[in-house]
Design an enzyme around this catalytic site. Structure first.
Site, PDB file in Angstrom:
ATOM      1  N   ASP A   9       0.858  -1.183   0.000  1.00 44.71           N
ATOM      2  CA  ASP A   9       0.000   0.000   0.000  1.00 44.71           C
ATOM      3  C   ASP A   9       0.897   1.237   0.000  1.00 44.71           C
ATOM      4  O   ASP A   9       1.739   1.407   0.890  1.00 44.71           O
ATOM      5  CB  ASP A   9      -0.902  -0.017   1.242  1.00 44.71           C
ATOM      6  CG  ASP A   9      -1.990   1.036   1.185  1.00 44.71           C
ATOM      7  OD1 ASP A   9      -2.302   1.504   0.082  1.00 44.71           O
ATOM      8  OD2 ASP A   9      -2.531   1.380   2.249  1.00 44.71           O
ATOM      9  N   ASP A 124      -3.232   2.627  -5.946  1.00 44.83           N
ATOM     10  CA  ASP A 124      -2.164   2.723  -4.942  1.00 44.83           C
ATOM     11  C   ASP A 124      -1.936   1.455  -4.135  1.00 44.83           C
ATOM     12  O   ASP A 124      -1.235   1.494  -3.128  1.00 44.83           O
ATOM     13  CB  ASP A 124      -2.445   3.886  -3.989  1.00 44.83           C
ATOM     14  CG  ASP A 124      -3.723   3.689  -3.188  1.00 44.83           C
ATOM     15  OD1 ASP A 124      -4.532   2.793  -3.536  1.00 44.83           O
ATOM     16  OD2 ASP A 124      -3.932   4.430  -2.217  1.00 44.83           O
ATOM     17  N   GLU A 125      -2.498   0.316  -4.554  1.00 44.19           N
ATOM     18  CA  GLU A 125      -2.271  -0.913  -3.783  1.00 44.19           C
ATOM     19  C   GLU A 125      -2.286  -2.130  -4.690  1.00 44.19           C
ATOM     20  O   GLU A 125      -2.975  -2.170  -5.702  1.00 44.19           O
ATOM     21  CB  GLU A 125      -3.299  -1.066  -2.665  1.00 44.19           C
ATOM     22  CG  GLU A 125      -4.735  -1.222  -3.139  1.00 44.19           C
ATOM     23  CD  GLU A 125      -5.690  -1.547  -2.007  1.00 44.19           C
ATOM     24  OE1 GLU A 125      -5.352  -2.379  -1.143  1.00 44.19           O
ATOM     25  OE2 GLU A 125      -6.787  -0.962  -2.001  1.00 44.19           O
TER      26      GLU A 125
END
Length: 412
Positions: A9, A124-125
């Protein structure tokens, strides 16, 4: 052989990208949101003047915030006016999704150089299967997980080198636990869950930290006296089934015990693509007809561009509207043939609008294209061997833009 699944993350991703651009803001509370308004002003001496939350007026929401702003109570999804009451001196920056997508591609490419089995979970992950990465199964000294620790550190270093950004990684035997662990030591954290540490590391956490326990389920659990993952793990499975049903009740029991056999899925087809926008002020279909028509057309064009860029077409066209009383309605229309044409999407979405009562003012408008397939797969299949070639399907002319309800005289 132990299974090693990582969840990566990025730390305060949007805000961190902005800090690369404006390094003078490091250490200060910074909030990202409110669209593209309020860009920094470059002064005569070359310095920049930034907008602050105290001066904001409107109904925008917080997209993300730096950890300094989060310490003041600001969080994603919060209204900017409420955030201004909590952190009036916080710097307010506009969103720049083109930059965020650029850095997203960079960090994922950096991870793939070390560990190529990746499940993309958003901008974003990601999940990463480290089980078969060379060296991951080797012990280092007295640390049986030293090898996988070194691999995870190599990933973090590669991401930092490629982007200048930090990330946090959790490594456990499965996706459920890894997502929990990636959040334990933020920012720039690395958390490895050793065998036997479930009771000490995971069970003391709030039950709502499990991905899949939403606000309503958490509220119900609290009403039943269950606040932590450990208390959920201690609950009788039959009692959970009684209160939550056989499927969800059984899953709650399994999740609390850290059981999850889902694989890392390296590719999945999108179900739909959509674009939506929240207005700075409530708009009315009659009084703001021209503005709404322009916004509506732009959303259709943006969805069409998204489809073309990724090579998809879709048959189900839908609209989403949220009114000033926060009531949300959706309407769909299915076409005879899949399309990625902006005009065709605009025409079909306009048909959806005709089935909505637009007497109330609007605060949000969205356009969606579903029932997706790859563009090539939407073409007519070739005839079977032994038959005469079929003539090409006649291409229906794309309908011209119309503005039903949002621009056509008398249409609203």
């Amino acid at each position: 052989m132990p299974r090693y699944i990582a969840h990566l993350d990025m730390d305060a991703f949007y805000a961190s990208v902005e800090l690369l651009r404006y390094p003078e803001l490091r250490g200060r509370p910074v909030v990202i949101g409110g669209g593209r308004r309020h860009p920094p002003e470059v002064l005569a001496d070359g310095t920049r003047r930034f907008a602050v939350l105290r001066d904001y007026a409107g109904r925008g929401v917080v997209t993300t915030a730096t950890y300094e702003a989060r310490a003041l109570g600001v969080h994603s999804g919060m209204g900017l006016m409420k955030a201004a009451a909590l952190a009036p001196q916080a710097v307010l920056l506009p969103t720049d999704f083109d930059a965020y997508r650029h850095y997203s591609r960079l960090f994922k490419a950096a991870v793939a150089e070390v560990a190529p089995v990746i499940e993309d979970r958003g901008i974003d992950e990601i999940y990463i299967d480290l089980t078969d990465v060379p060296g991951a199964q080797e012990a280092v000294g007295h640390d049986p997980m030293g090898g996988v620790r070194a691999v995870a550190l190599a990933i973090k270093n590669n991401v930092k080198r490629a982007t200048g950004l930090s990330c946090s990684i959790g490594v456990t035997p499965n996706k459920l636990l890894s997502k929990l662990c990636s959040d334990l030591d933020k920012p720039d954290g690395l958390t490895l869950l050793r065998p036997g540490e479930l009771a000490t590391r995971i069970w003391p956490l709030p039950a709502k930290r499990i991905n899949g326990i939403g606000p309503k389920a958490n509220e119900k659990l609290r009403g039943l006296g269950i606040h932590t993952i450990g208390e959920l793990a201690a609950a009788d499975p039959a009692w959970l089934v009684q209160h939550f049903g056989p499927r969800y009740g059984t899953w709650l029991h399994e999740a609390a015990h850290g059981r999850d056999d889902r694989p890392v899925v390296t590719h999945s087809e999108p179900v739909s693509m959509s674009r939506e926008t929240t207005f700075e002020r409530d708009l009315h279909a009659r009084h703001d007809r021209e503005l709404l028509g322009s916004i509506f057309t732009r959303l259709c064009e943006q969805v069409a561009a998204d489809l073309a860029r990724k090579g998809y077409v879709g048959k189900t066209i839908g609209v989403k509207l949220r009114f000033d009383d926060f009531k949300t309605v959706t309407r769909d229309h299915t076409l005879a043939h899949p399309t990625a044409d902006a005009q065709a999407i605009r025409q079909a979405a306009g048909q959806c609008l005709k089935r909505v009562d637009l007497t109330r003012r609007l605060r949000l408008l969205g356009v969606r294209v579903g029932s997706l397939c790859k563009a090539g797969e939407a073409l007519p299949k070739a005839p079977t061997r032994g038959t005469q070639p079929l003539p090409p399907r006649a291409q229906e002319p794309a309908p011209a833009y119309t503005l039903p309800l949002f621009g056509e005289p008398g249409g609203d």
